[in-house]
Design an enzyme around this catalytic site. Structure first.
Site, mmCIF file in Angstrom:
data_model
loop_
_atom_site.group_PDB
_atom_site.id
_atom_site.type_symbol
_atom_site.label_atom_id
_atom_site.label_comp_id
_atom_site.label_asym_id
_atom_site.label_seq_id
_atom_site.Cartn_x
_atom_site.Cartn_y
_atom_site.Cartn_z
ATOM 1 N N HIS A 90 -14.339 3.824 -2.907
ATOM 2 C CA HIS A 90 -14.402 3.646 -1.455
ATOM 3 C C HIS A 90 -14.232 2.150 -1.154
ATOM 4 O O HIS A 90 -14.074 1.337 -2.058
ATOM 5 C CB HIS A 90 -15.763 4.120 -0.916
ATOM 6 C CG HIS A 90 -15.925 5.603 -0.867
ATOM 7 N ND1 HIS A 90 -15.741 6.322 0.287
ATOM 8 C CD2 HIS A 90 -16.247 6.494 -1.824
ATOM 9 C CE1 HIS A 90 -15.946 7.608 0.035
ATOM 10 N NE2 HIS A 90 -16.259 7.736 -1.242
ATOM 11 N N GLU A 140 -17.731 0.735 -4.206
ATOM 12 C CA GLU A 140 -17.243 0.191 -2.932
ATOM 13 C C GLU A 140 -16.465 -1.092 -3.256
ATOM 14 O O GLU A 140 -17.041 -2.069 -3.738
ATOM 15 C CB GLU A 140 -18.407 -0.119 -1.987
ATOM 16 C CG GLU A 140 -19.204 1.103 -1.552
ATOM 17 C CD GLU A 140 -18.549 1.849 -0.396
ATOM 18 O OE1 GLU A 140 -17.507 1.390 0.112
ATOM 19 O OE2 GLU A 140 -19.106 2.895 0.002
ATOM 20 N N GLU A 174 -9.679 3.529 4.196
ATOM 21 C CA GLU A 174 -9.997 2.768 2.990
ATOM 22 C C GLU A 174 -8.798 2.774 2.028
ATOM 23 O O GLU A 174 -8.853 3.335 0.938
ATOM 24 C CB GLU A 174 -11.266 3.333 2.362
ATOM 25 C CG GLU A 174 -12.454 3.229 3.314
ATOM 26 C CD GLU A 174 -13.699 3.978 2.863
ATOM 27 O OE1 GLU A 174 -13.729 4.454 1.711
ATOM 28 O OE2 GLU A 174 -14.643 4.088 3.672
ATOM 29 N N TYR A 201 0.831 -1.200 0.000
ATOM 30 C CA TYR A 201 0.000 0.000 0.000
ATOM 31 C C TYR A 201 0.869 1.255 0.000
ATOM 32 O O TYR A 201 1.949 1.276 0.583
ATOM 33 C CB TYR A 201 -0.921 0.017 1.222
ATOM 34 C CG TYR A 201 -2.107 -0.909 1.108
ATOM 35 C CD1 TYR A 201 -3.236 -0.528 0.389
ATOM 36 C CD2 TYR A 201 -2.099 -2.164 1.705
ATOM 37 C CE1 TYR A 201 -4.340 -1.371 0.282
ATOM 38 C CE2 TYR A 201 -3.195 -3.019 1.596
ATOM 39 C CZ TYR A 201 -4.310 -2.615 0.882
ATOM 40 O OH TYR A 201 -5.386 -3.453 0.766
ATOM 41 N N HIS A 202 0.360 2.290 -0.638
ATOM 42 C CA HIS A 202 1.053 3.568 -0.634
ATOM 43 C C HIS A 202 0.901 4.288 0.707
ATOM 44 O O HIS A 202 -0.115 4.153 1.386
ATOM 45 C CB HIS A 202 0.491 4.483 -1.721
ATOM 46 C CG HIS A 202 0.970 4.172 -3.093
ATOM 47 N ND1 HIS A 202 0.260 3.411 -3.999
ATOM 48 C CD2 HIS A 202 2.125 4.525 -3.731
ATOM 49 C CE1 HIS A 202 0.929 3.316 -5.132
ATOM 50 N NE2 HIS A 202 2.062 3.976 -4.996
ATOM 51 N N HIS A 253 -12.091 8.597 2.697
ATOM 52 C CA HIS A 253 -12.070 8.034 4.056
ATOM 53 C C HIS A 253 -10.721 7.391 4.328
ATOM 54 O O HIS A 253 -10.258 6.524 3.573
ATOM 55 C CB HIS A 253 -13.205 7.029 4.220
ATOM 56 C CG HIS A 253 -14.550 7.661 4.144
ATOM 57 N ND1 HIS A 253 -15.646 7.055 3.557
ATOM 58 C CD2 HIS A 253 -14.987 8.881 4.581
ATOM 59 C CE1 HIS A 253 -16.682 7.866 3.643
ATOM 60 N NE2 HIS A 253 -16.315 8.978 4.261
#
Length: 387
Positions: A263, A339, A138, A78-79, A135
């Site tokens: 999201h 989502e 997420e 993940y960044h 958010h």
């Protein structure tokens, strides 16, 4: 972190789950099913729910949930705020004829918000925006739009991408809420949702996806709250947050014909309205948005056989002041919210295991390309909007 993940059920028609979402209880709603809700709540909130007549089943305490999913391995892939900027710069530098990195604003804590503009020509009347990470928790919503930008640039010499980029512009802003995202880097804060505004009561954070101006503040419940300490706090006024104003100004300046916001989680494709249970009044608009969402659902299912469900946003739960309502309601843009993975909290919920980043992107790639094709090749008047 204190709190419990619980399933809430309604034992009788006198206490409905729909009423629960519109009540001002400060619940953090994770999942909405026909016969139950999954929420994060503390003991006091659970006591209130039981006193109101709802059934409560404890699913897991938050700490064991975090121990299981918020691991060192879950972070890899993940960044962070810093590595996202580095990689976006790398894409722009590797494709200077097509890509330009723009700072579109600054966060509450002064971090830049970055958008990558992709396209051969400036000033096109056909423009699409892809947004991620309103958010904080997420994280997968950062990765999918980033990988889309990478895909468009790597495939810019082959159709259909080449044709799109010759005639139009694609803007990708993968991290609208950098302060919140940075705050979630430690397990204790991994489930933080809002930005990092200091509120009048000493609490922190406004929900950026409740702070847009269309129908802002018209609801007051667990899913769109006027209580500053709640996870869905709408803010003191519309566009009070600099991150949201940055998106506002970008949209006003570029006049996008389509906006897709990512999201997580629940595997859904949502179309307006969120603020009301009523459907879009314009029948052709409603049909176009619903058909596009349903086609994206089919495209996703073909890849890894994952089910994403297309539905009106308010049929998940009511929200006022969200991105898609605003871009459709104010700008008549084709507006959808996706989502992403997973489907349930047992699979990680907001903490998607890093080994699922790539398959999540793979299944969403044809859906994103379908969105691009529909919006860029539609008749120029597009959807018209109700308001």
């Amino acid at each position: 972190m204190a709190g419990l993940i619980v399933a809430v059920t309604s034992p009788s028609a006198r206490v409905s789950l729909t009423d629960l979402m519109t009540a001002s209880l400060g619940l953090d709603v994770w999942e909405v099913e026909p016969d139950h809700l999954v929420v994060q709540a503390d003991e006091a909130q659970i006591g209130r729910l039981e006193a109101m007549g709802y059934g409560i089943e404890q699913l897991q305490m938050i700490d064991p949930y975090l121990s299981r999913f918020a691991t060192d391995a879950a972070v890899s892939g993940y960044h962070t705020v810093a590595t996202l900027e580095q990689d976006l710069r790398g894409l722009a530098e590797a494709h200077p004829e097509l890509a330009e990195l723009r700072e579109i604003g600054r966060s509450v804590e002064g971090r830049p918000l970055w958008a990558l503009r992709i396209g051969e020509r400036r000033g096109s009347t056909r423009k699409i925006a892809f947004l991620g990470c309103h958010h904080a928790r997420e994280w997968i919503s950062v990765e999918v739009p980033y990988l889309l930008a990478e895909h468009l640039l790597l495939n810019s010499s082959a159709d259909p991408v080449q044709g799109w980029l010759q005639q139009s512009e694609v803007w990708v802003a993968p991290m609208v809420n950098p302060d919140g995202h940075e705050y979630t880097q430690t397990p204790a804060h991994r489930l933080w949702r809002k930005n990092r505004r200091r509120n009048h009561d000493g609490s922190f954070g406004v929900d950026p996806n409740r702070n847009y101006g269309y129908m802002w503040g018209t609801l007051n419940g667990s899913t769109s709250s006027h209580v500053a300490s709640d996870d869905t706090y709408v803010g003191p006024r519309a566009f009070s947050e600099p991150e949201v104003r940055a998106v506002r100004d970008l949209v006003a300046g570029q006049q996008f014909t389509g906006v897709l916001t990512y999201h997580s989680y629940s595997q859904l494709i949502l179309y307006p309205w969120g603020y009301t249970s009523e459907s879009i009044k314009d029948a052709s608009d409603l049909r176009a948005l619903r058909e596009l969402a349903e086609e994206m659902e089919r495209q996703i299912a073909k890849v890894h056989h994952k089910t994403y469900t297309a539905k009106q946003s308010s049929k998940l739960y009511p929200t006022a002041g969200d991105t898609a309502d605003w871009t459709y309601g104010e700008y008549d843009a084709v507006s959808l919210t996706v989502e992403l993975r997973p489907a349930t909290w047992e699979e990680g919920g907001f903490i998607l295991p890093a080994d699922q980043i790539r398959p999540c992107w793979e299944e969403n790639r044809p859906a994103a390309l379908e969105f691009l094709q529909r919006v860029l090749e539609q008749p120029q008047d597009g959807v018209r909007g109700d308001g």
